[in-house]
Design a protein around this motif. Structure first.
Motif, PDB file in Angstrom:
ATOM      1  N   HIS A 219       0.865  -1.188   0.000  1.00 23.58           N
ATOM      2  CA  HIS A 219       0.000   0.000   0.000  1.00 23.58           C
ATOM      3  C   HIS A 219       0.900   1.237   0.000  1.00 23.58           C
ATOM      4  O   HIS A 219       1.147   1.787  -1.051  1.00 23.58           O
ATOM      5  CB  HIS A 219      -1.005  -0.035   1.141  1.00 23.58           C
ATOM      6  CG  HIS A 219      -1.762  -1.323   1.209  1.00 23.58           C
ATOM      7  ND1 HIS A 219      -2.608  -1.734   0.190  1.00 23.58           N
ATOM      8  CD2 HIS A 219      -1.764  -2.313   2.131  1.00 23.58           C
ATOM      9  CE1 HIS A 219      -3.107  -2.914   0.500  1.00 23.58           C
ATOM     10  NE2 HIS A 219      -2.625  -3.289   1.658  1.00 23.58           N
TER      11      HIS A 219
ATOM     12  N   GLU B 118      -1.813   4.313  -4.351  1.00 19.53           N
ATOM     13  CA  GLU B 118      -2.988   4.852  -5.037  1.00 19.53           C
ATOM     14  C   GLU B 118      -3.065   6.367  -4.902  1.00 19.53           C
ATOM     15  O   GLU B 118      -3.369   7.070  -5.878  1.00 19.53           O
ATOM     16  CB  GLU B 118      -4.256   4.192  -4.499  1.00 19.53           C
ATOM     17  CG  GLU B 118      -4.346   2.711  -4.855  1.00 19.53           C
ATOM     18  CD  GLU B 118      -5.558   2.022  -4.256  1.00 19.53           C
ATOM     19  OE1 GLU B 118      -6.356   2.719  -3.574  1.00 19.53           O
ATOM     20  OE2 GLU B 118      -5.727   0.818  -4.478  1.00 19.53           O
TER      21      GLU B 118
ATOM     22  N   TYR C 143      -9.246  -2.874 -14.862  1.00 20.37           N
ATOM     23  CA  TYR C 143      -9.173  -4.340 -14.857  1.00 20.37           C
ATOM     24  C   TYR C 143      -9.463  -4.831 -16.279  1.00 20.37           C
ATOM     25  O   TYR C 143     -10.432  -5.534 -16.534  1.00 20.37           O
ATOM     26  CB  TYR C 143     -10.151  -4.931 -13.844  1.00 20.37           C
ATOM     27  CG  TYR C 143      -9.752  -4.637 -12.411  1.00 20.37           C
ATOM     28  CD1 TYR C 143      -8.689  -5.324 -11.831  1.00 20.37           C
ATOM     29  CD2 TYR C 143     -10.405  -3.671 -11.664  1.00 20.37           C
ATOM     30  CE1 TYR C 143      -8.297  -5.048 -10.524  1.00 20.37           C
ATOM     31  CE2 TYR C 143     -10.018  -3.390 -10.363  1.00 20.37           C
ATOM     32  CZ  TYR C 143      -8.966  -4.087  -9.791  1.00 20.37           C
ATOM     33  OH  TYR C 143      -8.574  -3.812  -8.499  1.00 20.37           O
TER      34      TYR C 143
ATOM     35  N   GLN D 175      -4.132  -7.656 -14.440  1.00 19.23           N
ATOM     36  CA  GLN D 175      -4.573  -6.654 -13.478  1.00 19.23           C
ATOM     37  C   GLN D 175      -5.198  -7.283 -12.232  1.00 19.23           C
ATOM     38  O   GLN D 175      -5.181  -6.691 -11.156  1.00 19.23           O
ATOM     39  CB  GLN D 175      -5.557  -5.696 -14.131  1.00 19.23           C
ATOM     40  CG  GLN D 175      -4.936  -4.762 -15.163  1.00 19.23           C
ATOM     41  CD  GLN D 175      -3.830  -3.923 -14.561  1.00 19.23           C
ATOM     42  OE1 GLN D 175      -2.661  -4.074 -14.887  1.00 19.23           O
ATOM     43  NE2 GLN D 175      -4.189  -3.043 -13.638  1.00 19.23           N
ATOM     44  N   PHE D 176      -5.727  -8.477 -12.378  1.00 19.68           N
ATOM     45  CA  PHE D 176      -6.295  -9.167 -11.221  1.00 19.68           C
ATOM     46  C   PHE D 176      -5.191  -9.773 -10.348  1.00 19.68           C
ATOM     47  O   PHE D 176      -5.440 -10.145  -9.202  1.00 19.68           O
ATOM     48  CB  PHE D 176      -7.275 -10.242 -11.681  1.00 19.68           C
ATOM     49  CG  PHE D 176      -8.515  -9.675 -12.303  1.00 19.68           C
ATOM     50  CD1 PHE D 176      -9.607  -9.319 -11.520  1.00 19.68           C
ATOM     51  CD2 PHE D 176      -8.589  -9.476 -13.665  1.00 19.68           C
ATOM     52  CE1 PHE D 176     -10.748  -8.781 -12.092  1.00 19.68           C
ATOM     53  CE2 PHE D 176      -9.729  -8.934 -14.250  1.00 19.68           C
ATOM     54  CZ  PHE D 176     -10.807  -8.585 -13.459  1.00 19.68           C
ATOM     55  N   GLN D 177      -3.984  -9.845 -10.902  1.00 23.02           N
ATOM     56  CA  GLN D 177      -2.827 -10.266 -10.116  1.00 23.02           C
ATOM     57  C   GLN D 177      -2.115  -9.067  -9.498  1.00 23.02           C
ATOM     58  O   GLN D 177      -1.712  -9.102  -8.343  1.00 23.02           O
ATOM     59  CB  GLN D 177      -1.849 -11.049 -10.998  1.00 23.02           C
ATOM     60  CG  GLN D 177      -2.382 -12.357 -11.539  1.00 23.02           C
ATOM     61  CD  GLN D 177      -1.382 -13.032 -12.447  1.00 23.02           C
ATOM     62  OE1 GLN D 177      -1.364 -12.812 -13.658  1.00 23.02           O
ATOM     63  NE2 GLN D 177      -0.530 -13.851 -11.859  1.00 23.02           N
ATOM     64  N   SER D 178      -1.965  -8.017 -10.281  1.00 25.11           N
ATOM     65  CA  SER D 178      -1.269  -6.830  -9.772  1.00 25.11           C
ATOM     66  C   SER D 178      -2.140  -6.050  -8.800  1.00 25.11           C
ATOM     67  O   SER D 178      -1.655  -5.469  -7.828  1.00 25.11           O
ATOM     68  CB  SER D 178      -0.831  -5.926 -10.926  1.00 25.11           C
ATOM     69  OG  SER D 178      -1.953  -5.381 -11.586  1.00 25.11           O
ATOM     70  N   GLY D 179      -3.454  -5.990  -9.084  1.00 22.57           N
ATOM     71  CA  GLY D 179      -4.411  -5.458  -8.129  1.00 22.57           C
ATOM     72  C   GLY D 179      -4.550  -3.963  -8.046  1.00 22.57           C
ATOM     73  O   GLY D 179      -5.238  -3.465  -7.154  1.00 22.57           O
ATOM     74  N   ASN D 180      -3.953  -3.204  -8.954  1.00 17.94           N
ATOM     75  CA  ASN D 180      -4.095  -1.752  -8.876  1.00 17.94           C
ATOM     76  C   ASN D 180      -4.669  -1.203 -10.176  1.00 17.94           C
ATOM     77  O   ASN D 180      -3.958  -1.084 -11.166  1.00 17.94           O
ATOM     78  CB  ASN D 180      -2.748  -1.090  -8.588  1.00 17.94           C
ATOM     79  CG  ASN D 180      -2.905   0.368  -8.197  1.00 17.94           C
ATOM     80  OD1 ASN D 180      -3.919   0.991  -8.493  1.00 17.94           O
ATOM     81  ND2 ASN D 180      -1.892   0.914  -7.541  1.00 17.94           N
ATOM     82  N   PRO D 181      -5.962  -0.850 -10.193  1.00 16.27           N
ATOM     83  CA  PRO D 181      -6.574  -0.335 -11.413  1.00 16.27           C
ATOM     84  C   PRO D 181      -6.192   1.103 -11.727  1.00 16.27           C
ATOM     85  O   PRO D 181      -6.455   1.591 -12.819  1.00 16.27           O
ATOM     86  CB  PRO D 181      -8.073  -0.439 -11.118  1.00 16.27           C
ATOM     87  CG  PRO D 181      -8.155  -0.262  -9.639  1.00 16.27           C
ATOM     88  CD  PRO D 181      -6.936  -0.936  -9.086  1.00 16.27           C
TER      89      PRO D 181
ATOM     90  N   THR E 118       0.115   0.935 -12.692  1.00 13.99           N
ATOM     91  CA  THR E 118       1.058  -0.086 -12.247  1.00 13.99           C
ATOM     92  C   THR E 118       1.776   0.367 -10.983  1.00 13.99           C
ATOM     93  O   THR E 118       2.197   1.520 -10.869  1.00 13.99           O
ATOM     94  CB  THR E 118       2.094  -0.363 -13.351  1.00 13.99           C
ATOM     95  OG1 THR E 118       1.405  -0.776 -14.536  1.00 13.99           O
ATOM     96  CG2 THR E 118       3.068  -1.440 -12.917  1.00 13.99           C
TER      97      THR E 118
ATOM     98  N   ALA F  13       2.105  -5.871 -16.065  1.00 18.81           N
ATOM     99  CA  ALA F  13       1.116  -4.821 -15.831  1.00 18.81           C
ATOM    100  C   ALA F  13       1.577  -3.505 -16.451  1.00 18.81           C
ATOM    101  O   ALA F  13       0.773  -2.767 -17.033  1.00 18.81           O
ATOM    102  CB  ALA F  13       0.870  -4.648 -14.339  1.00 18.81           C
TER     103      ALA F  13
END
Length: 208
Positions: free
Chosen positions: A130, A134, A156, A161-167, A170, A186
């Motif tokens: 974190h 963001e 997404y 993107q579902f692995q990296s998790g940040n929409p 990157t 990503a």
């Protein structure tokens, strides 16, 4: 119906990196953009930290030496580009002061309308999970709004993107080591999405 011929998309990747994490992401972004057919300029912003601070961190000093041949960002890079991706470490949830120092010189370009209508996106890294990732990207978006830019996040829109998790853009946790393949994929995807959007706008504007 006759097709409108347009030049390739011009993409500027403007970043700051102290110890190399954001530089690695920027290289992946450049790779993704080039493979999408864009003309790419990879540019680092000038270092503004004092020598004592740089030399106190061997990784920082080593990275500065290793990337001495990377050209410095100028206003011409922004004027030339159809799309710009900014990369920065997170500094307390904000972009690094070195990148902000460059952005803060762009008032004349903004005043003359030379930045409006371009595509913008951003990527980042923080030392911890974190860690302001963001909010750092959102802080850059505040500038893009003022410029009249078109913000293109990765969302997404690809399985990675579902692995990296940040929409938002990157991001990578530098404390876990160098960016791995998920983060690099990503970054490439984000670049492709930016190029595709900028290309569609360029074609539409040429046809109009």
């Amino acid at each position: 119906m006759k097709e409108t011929a347009v030049d390739p998309v011009n993409v500027a990747i403007i970043y700051y990196s102290a110890t190399g994490t954001v530089h690695a992401l920027a290289q992946a972004v450049a790779e993704g953009a080039e493979k999408s057919g864009a003309q790419v300029r990879l540019r680092q912003v000038a270092e503004t930290a004092p020598e004592a601070a740089i030399n106190a961190n061997p990784a920082w000093a080593e990275h500065r030496t290793a990337t001495a041949d990377v050209e410095k960002a100028t206003h011409d890079d922004l004027s030339w580009a159809d799309a710009v991706l900014f990369g920065t470490p997170s500094r307390f949830g904000n972009p690094a002061s070195q990148l902000r120092a460059f952005i803060d010189t762009t008032g004349p370009l903004w005043f003359e309308g030379k930045i409006a209508g371009k595509v913008f996106s951003a990527f980042t890294a923080s030392n911890t999970a974190h860690g302001g990732q963001e909010s750092t990207i959102l802080a850059l978006s505040n500038t893009f709004y003022h410029w009249g830019g078109i913000i293109v996040p990765p969302g997404y829109t690809d399985p990675v993107q579902f692995q990296s998790g940040n929409p938002y853009g990157t991001s990578h946790v530098a404390g876990d080591g160098a960016p791995g393949e998920v983060a690099l994929q990503a970054a490439r995807h984000q670049a492709r999405r930016v190029v595709d959007t900028a290309a569609a706008l360029k074609i539409g504007r040429a046809a109009g």
